[in-house]
Enzyme design. Sequence first.
Site, PDB file in Angstrom:
ATOM      1  N   ARG A 161       0.833  -1.207   0.000  1.00 16.21           N
ATOM      2  CA  ARG A 161       0.000   0.000   0.000  1.00 16.21           C
ATOM      3  C   ARG A 161       0.872   1.264   0.000  1.00 16.21           C
ATOM      4  NH1 ARG A 161      -3.543   2.519   4.363  1.00 16.21           N
ATOM      5  NH2 ARG A 161      -5.132   3.650   3.181  1.00 16.21           N
ATOM      6  N   HIS A 220       0.675   4.481  -2.680  1.00 16.56           N
ATOM      7  CA  HIS A 220       0.480   5.848  -2.200  1.00 16.56           C
ATOM      8  C   HIS A 220       1.665   6.736  -2.564  1.00 16.56           C
ATOM      9  CE1 HIS A 220      -3.128   5.734   0.649  1.00 16.56           C
ATOM     10  NE2 HIS A 220      -3.125   4.573   0.001  1.00 16.56           N
ATOM     11  N   ASN A 266      -3.191   9.595   4.129  1.00 15.20           N
ATOM     12  CA  ASN A 266      -2.038   8.735   4.379  1.00 15.20           C
ATOM     13  C   ASN A 266      -1.875   8.353   5.847  1.00 15.20           C
ATOM     14  OD1 ASN A 266      -1.093   8.420   1.755  1.00 15.20           O
ATOM     15  ND2 ASN A 266       0.128  10.288   1.817  1.00 15.20           N
ATOM     16  N   HIS A 289      -5.906  -5.654  -3.405  1.00 15.52           N
ATOM     17  CA  HIS A 289      -6.822  -5.738  -2.266  1.00 15.52           C
ATOM     18  C   HIS A 289      -7.097  -7.184  -1.868  1.00 15.52           C
ATOM     19  CE1 HIS A 289      -8.664  -1.424  -2.662  1.00 15.52           C
ATOM     20  NE2 HIS A 289      -7.401  -1.426  -2.266  1.00 15.52           N
TER      21      HIS A 289
END
Length: 329
Positions: free
Chosen positions: A63, A67, A95, A197
Amino acid sequence: MVVVNKTNLLLLLLSLCLTLDLSSAQLRRNFYAGSCPNVEQIVRNAVQKKVQQTFTTIPATLRLYFHDCFVNGCDASVMIASTNNNKAEKDHEDNLSLAGDGFDTVIKAKEAVDAVPNCRNKVSCADILTMATRDVVNLAGGPQYAVELGRRDGLSSSASSVTGKLPKPTFDLNQLNALFAENGLSPNDMIALSGAHTLGFAHCTKVFNRLYNFNKTNNVDPTINKDYVTELKASCPQNIDPRVAINMDPNTPRQFDNVYYKNLQQGKGLFTSDQVLFTDSRSKPTVDLWANNGQLFNQAFISSMIKLGRVGVKTGSNGNIRRDCGAFN
């Protein structure tokens, strides 16, 4: 005998200069073959050790990479700590849920690399994050693949630059496609990268709208599987501590696989932005294809990860190699 006039010579030289400039800016495999030949094994060993300490390392690192790349490119700017004079990316509200184990994975791998004398201050944090992400995918049972290297670390990091750059759990297909297109990624890339995911977790508050306050007609999102609704409400009652998290994949949350797409077929996508991949007729055929063929999904995921790794890359004087991944130095 070939006669070259001044104009042709000038064009030839210009073309050569452009070619050299482009080739120097290109990422490539084995970028560190001359300066730190064992870097990939060093990073993998550090990542493996961290994974043995906590499984959260895997989804947290994956992740963190997304980001980072979606905000000003893959330049490790998400690693930078805020100062009195600058609120950095990591402290933007989008975040704040990034797990600390992702940051720690990069820090530990950087320490391991820099402990080797000929590698010290030679390998960027951006490249270490890229390698670590590849490694956590593989350690979770996903495919092994070669990564392109040669990134430099970004020279800026601001919370304000994050706004509007990351997908939200409520996005529909048009919004998802538009955001990924801003990063040079196709609708197929979006569907493939959403497959990440299959790992990880999300805070209950991110799904409250689908369970308790969907719209004026339905309190519960009608696209959610009814048994899954019962399960989610049991795990995420309205008065729950907002720090409580649930698995993104209710079936194989610790395994990188194509079960994510099988879940979508059953109405078990956690976010609206997950389930819409199946309910929208434009993306449904791809979901069905990858639900039925894990090998095809793996191939698509690798291709899309390599494309993601090329987003906004810094080279030359546009970046540097940080000694400390959390600070400009």
